[in-house]
Design a protein around this motif. Structure first.
Motif, PDB file in Angstrom:
ATOM      1  N   ASP A  13       0.817  -1.215   0.000  1.00 31.80           N
ATOM      2  CA  ASP A  13       0.000   0.000   0.000  1.00 31.80           C
ATOM      3  C   ASP A  13       0.853   1.267   0.000  1.00 31.80           C
ATOM      4  O   ASP A  13       0.331   2.380  -0.117  1.00 31.80           O
ATOM      5  N   GLY A  14       2.177   1.128   0.137  1.00 37.55           N
ATOM      6  CA  GLY A  14       3.080   2.266   0.093  1.00 37.55           C
ATOM      7  C   GLY A  14       3.154   3.079   1.370  1.00 37.55           C
ATOM      8  O   GLY A  14       3.877   4.065   1.437  1.00 37.55           O
ATOM      9  N   TYR A  15       2.424   2.676   2.414  1.00 32.62           N
ATOM     10  CA  TYR A  15       2.431   3.452   3.657  1.00 32.62           C
ATOM     11  C   TYR A  15       3.732   3.308   4.428  1.00 32.62           C
ATOM     12  O   TYR A  15       4.147   4.222   5.125  1.00 32.62           O
ATOM     13  N   TRP A  16       4.356   2.167   4.366  1.00 32.73           N
ATOM     14  CA  TRP A  16       5.628   1.955   5.044  1.00 32.73           C
ATOM     15  C   TRP A  16       6.712   1.759   4.000  1.00 32.73           C
ATOM     16  O   TRP A  16       6.533   1.014   3.038  1.00 32.73           O
ATOM     17  N   ARG A  17       7.833   2.436   4.192  1.00 39.34           N
ATOM     18  CA  ARG A  17       8.993   2.289   3.316  1.00 39.34           C
ATOM     19  C   ARG A  17      10.227   2.276   4.213  1.00 39.34           C
ATOM     20  O   ARG A  17      10.337   3.069   5.150  1.00 39.34           O
ATOM     21  N   VAL A  18      11.140   1.367   3.912  1.00 41.12           N
ATOM     22  CA  VAL A  18      12.390   1.266   4.654  1.00 41.12           C
ATOM     23  C   VAL A  18      13.527   1.381   3.643  1.00 41.12           C
ATOM     24  O   VAL A  18      13.581   0.623   2.681  1.00 41.12           O
ATOM     25  N   GLU A  19      14.404   2.351   3.865  1.00 41.08           N
ATOM     26  CA  GLU A  19      15.557   2.550   2.999  1.00 41.08           C
ATOM     27  C   GLU A  19      16.818   2.140   3.743  1.00 41.08           C
ATOM     28  O   GLU A  19      16.962   2.429   4.933  1.00 41.08           O
ATOM     29  N   THR A  20      17.730   1.470   3.049  1.00 40.54           N
ATOM     30  CA  THR A  20      19.035   1.152   3.595  1.00 40.54           C
ATOM     31  C   THR A  20      19.971   2.287   3.196  1.00 40.54           C
ATOM     32  O   THR A  20      20.090   2.606   2.016  1.00 40.54           O
ATOM     33  N   ILE A  21      20.602   2.896   4.191  1.00 38.18           N
ATOM     34  CA  ILE A  21      21.472   4.044   3.970  1.00 38.18           C
ATOM     35  C   ILE A  21      22.903   3.648   4.317  1.00 38.18           C
ATOM     36  O   ILE A  21      23.141   3.003   5.333  1.00 38.18           O
ATOM     37  N   ARG A  22      23.838   4.069   3.483  1.00 36.82           N
ATOM     38  CA  ARG A  22      25.255   3.810   3.756  1.00 36.82           C
ATOM     39  C   ARG A  22      26.012   5.125   3.677  1.00 36.82           C
ATOM     40  O   ARG A  22      25.785   5.936   2.797  1.00 36.82           O
ATOM     41  N   SER A  23      26.921   5.296   4.633  1.00 34.22           N
ATOM     42  CA  SER A  23      27.832   6.436   4.641  1.00 34.22           C
ATOM     43  C   SER A  23      29.184   5.904   5.106  1.00 34.22           C
ATOM     44  O   SER A  23      29.326   5.509   6.269  1.00 34.22           O
TER      45      SER A  23
END
Length: 69
Positions: A13-23
């Motif tokens: 449904d697009g309500y939850w999104r999890v992004e993996t971030i790298r620095s």
């Protein structure tokens, strides 16, 4: 060092999104609910706690364009 989005998943449904971030050598997760960042530097344990089992089980990969945060 600049942050890069290296992957993302979201609920159907697009309500939850999890992004993996790298620095550099560091990696964390950014959790979105609709258009709001819920947690900007979350561990995987925090992702599981916030999303709960149902949302976590329904995450599906999405394309990440550009890879810049």
């Amino acid at each position: 060092m600049a942050e890069r989005i290296t992957g993302a998943m979201q609920t159907p449904d697009g309500y939850w999104r999890v992004e993996t971030i790298r620095s550099g050598r560091d990696q964390w997760f950014r959790i979105w609910h609709a258009n709001t960042v819920v947690e900007a530097r979350a561990s995987i344990e925090t992702v599981a706690r916030i999303l709960g089992h149902d949302a976590l089980a329904n995450l599906q990969p999405v394309d990440v364009e550009g890879g810049a945060a």
